[in-house]
Design a protein around this motif. Sequence first.
Motif, short mmCIF file in Angstrom:
data_model
loop_
_atom_site.label_atom_id
_atom_site.label_comp_id
_atom_site.label_asym_id
_atom_site.label_seq_id
_atom_site.Cartn_x
_atom_site.Cartn_y
_atom_site.Cartn_z
N UNK A 180 -5.93 -3.61 6.97
CA UNK A 180 -5.32 -4.20 5.76
C UNK A 180 -4.31 -3.24 5.13
N UNK A 181 -4.66 -1.97 5.12
CA UNK A 181 -3.70 -0.99 4.56
C UNK A 181 -2.42 -0.99 5.39
N UNK A 182 -2.59 -1.01 6.71
CA UNK A 182 -1.42 -1.01 7.60
C UNK A 182 -0.58 -2.27 7.38
N UNK A 183 -1.25 -3.35 7.06
CA UNK A 183 -0.51 -4.61 6.85
C UNK A 183 0.39 -4.52 5.62
N UNK A 184 -0.12 -3.90 4.55
CA UNK A 184 0.61 -4.01 3.27
C UNK A 184 1.34 -2.74 2.81
N UNK A 185 0.80 -1.57 3.10
CA UNK A 185 1.34 -0.36 2.45
C UNK A 185 2.71 0.09 2.99
N UNK A 218 2.10 -3.20 -6.89
CA UNK A 218 0.83 -3.90 -6.67
C UNK A 218 0.93 -4.75 -5.41
N UNK A 219 -0.22 -5.04 -4.84
CA UNK A 219 -0.26 -5.81 -3.60
C UNK A 219 -1.21 -6.98 -3.79
N UNK A 220 -0.72 -8.18 -3.47
CA UNK A 220 -1.62 -9.34 -3.46
C UNK A 220 -2.25 -9.42 -2.08
N UNK A 221 -3.48 -9.03 -1.97
CA UNK A 221 -4.11 -9.04 -0.64
C UNK A 221 -4.63 -10.46 -0.37
N UNK A 222 -3.95 -11.11 0.55
CA UNK A 222 -4.32 -12.51 0.86
C UNK A 222 -5.77 -12.61 1.30
N UNK A 223 -6.20 -11.68 2.14
CA UNK A 223 -7.50 -11.78 2.80
C UNK A 223 -8.68 -11.79 1.83
N UNK A 224 -8.59 -11.02 0.72
CA UNK A 224 -9.74 -10.99 -0.20
C UNK A 224 -9.36 -11.38 -1.63
N UNK A 225 -8.11 -11.84 -1.77
CA UNK A 225 -7.60 -12.35 -3.06
C UNK A 225 -7.60 -11.28 -4.17
N UNK A 233 -3.01 6.17 -4.19
CA UNK A 233 -4.11 6.79 -3.43
C UNK A 233 -4.05 6.48 -1.94
N UNK A 234 -3.17 5.59 -1.57
CA UNK A 234 -3.10 5.18 -0.17
C UNK A 234 -1.79 5.57 0.50
N UNK A 235 -0.73 5.66 -0.29
CA UNK A 235 0.58 5.82 0.34
C UNK A 235 0.71 7.09 1.17
N UNK A 236 0.01 8.16 0.76
CA UNK A 236 0.16 9.42 1.49
C UNK A 236 -0.38 9.34 2.92
N UNK A 237 -1.33 8.43 3.13
CA UNK A 237 -1.86 8.26 4.48
C UNK A 237 -0.70 8.01 5.43
N UNK A 330 8.12 1.91 10.02
CA UNK A 330 8.19 3.06 9.12
C UNK A 330 8.73 4.35 9.73
N UNK A 331 8.35 4.65 10.96
CA UNK A 331 8.58 6.01 11.45
C UNK A 331 9.76 6.21 12.39
#
Length: 360
Positions: A180-185, A218-225, A233-237, A330-331
């Motif tokens: 999910x992170x890979x999908x949106x971030x 912000x991200x609207x995560x379709x999978x879990x609403x 906290x996630x972008x640095x990954x 991205x890369x």
Amino acid sequence: MNRKRLLGVLLGLGILVEVAVFGARDNVCTRRRIGDHLCPELFFIGVQKAGSSALWVFLAFHRTLDIRMAEGITEPKWRRKEPHFFDVEFGRGLEWYSGGYGVRNTSEDLGIDATPDYAAASYVPPRMLNTVDPERVRFIISFRDPAARAYSWYKHIHAQFLAEELHGRAFKDFDYSYSLMVKYIPAIIVDCMNQQDGPLQLLKQCMTRNAEFYKDAKVNIEENKIVARHITGLQQIFSHGIYAPMLLHWFKYFPPESFCVVMYEQLADDFKSEVQHIAPCLAAFGRTLEVDPDEELKEVNSQPCENCENLERLSLDDKTYIGNKLHTELYLDSSRMLRRLVLHLYGRDDLPVWEDFYHT
Ligand SMILES: Nc1ncnc2c1ncn2[C@@H]1O[C@H](COP(=O)(O)OS(=O)(=O)O)[C@@H](OP(=O)(O)O)[C@H]1O
């Protein structure tokens, strides 16, 4: 993704950037007096999850190199390797930092600071330039396939940092799912990059821990609403795999000759040969690199994460799909630029083409 724009930003700076001229201050580091405390002059600056611990063990415990770690900085114990002076502890002052390395007994004494977070922190190189003797210091940097690096960092957070507010909430919003992170971030990071004018802005706005850009994202995560708002906290990954702007930013402050570049995959595959690329950074301090014929990169800091109950484990197909997505989105431009930089500056044409690892 607007890849042309990113490439333009990177190319627009030219490959060689003039070194900024700050004067090094008169301080315990630049005076280098016998009997004073010792400041490190060899830095392992990154990147995170590219074998820094294993390389540090090799250097700091080598039988002939005689390189001192920050033995006196023991809270926590890993700070002996990573004093984090230039990014986190700068306010403690040089006496605290140099005190960790003990007293200088000869002018040849050498200390190492292996803080892999330095590479992506935009404010570290100017601080360093203002503190150290720029003619003397040397920097080792290790790069790794950014897609594999990202998963390794995701795993590291599961193993160590989920209790922290910054990561805990962000991971929970995404159901702890790497897919999910890979999908949106990455799309948000690309959006951020496309609004910056060069490496400094890019590092500052899109890669640092508290980067402004992500505060309102912000991200609207379709999978879990869920509407996820803790993107920082996630972008640095993912963003810390965008290597070319990092290196270009450092070159504004220190010349390319002060850097030794190694590749994680090649250290792991053929340690004896790859590690030779750090020899110039050791020779600058009169050290000759001796490697035993059967020497390999020791396995250090592998974080198996056996008890990480929410960790998403990836199948080979998942890895291929995710690797492809991350490189394409991205890369790719940054990795190509890195290969060009390393070819032009260090004459190396043997860098791994990471994006090719994921072709089906
Ligand atoms: N000998 C050897 N061969 C291959 N790979 C190795 C070796 N030693 C360490 N590692 C892998 O390096 C990853 C940890 O990197 P770092 O030490 O730089 O991590 S950190 O940034 O300091 O947390 C971490 O990668 P992942 O396992 O993918 O998480 C380690 O397993």
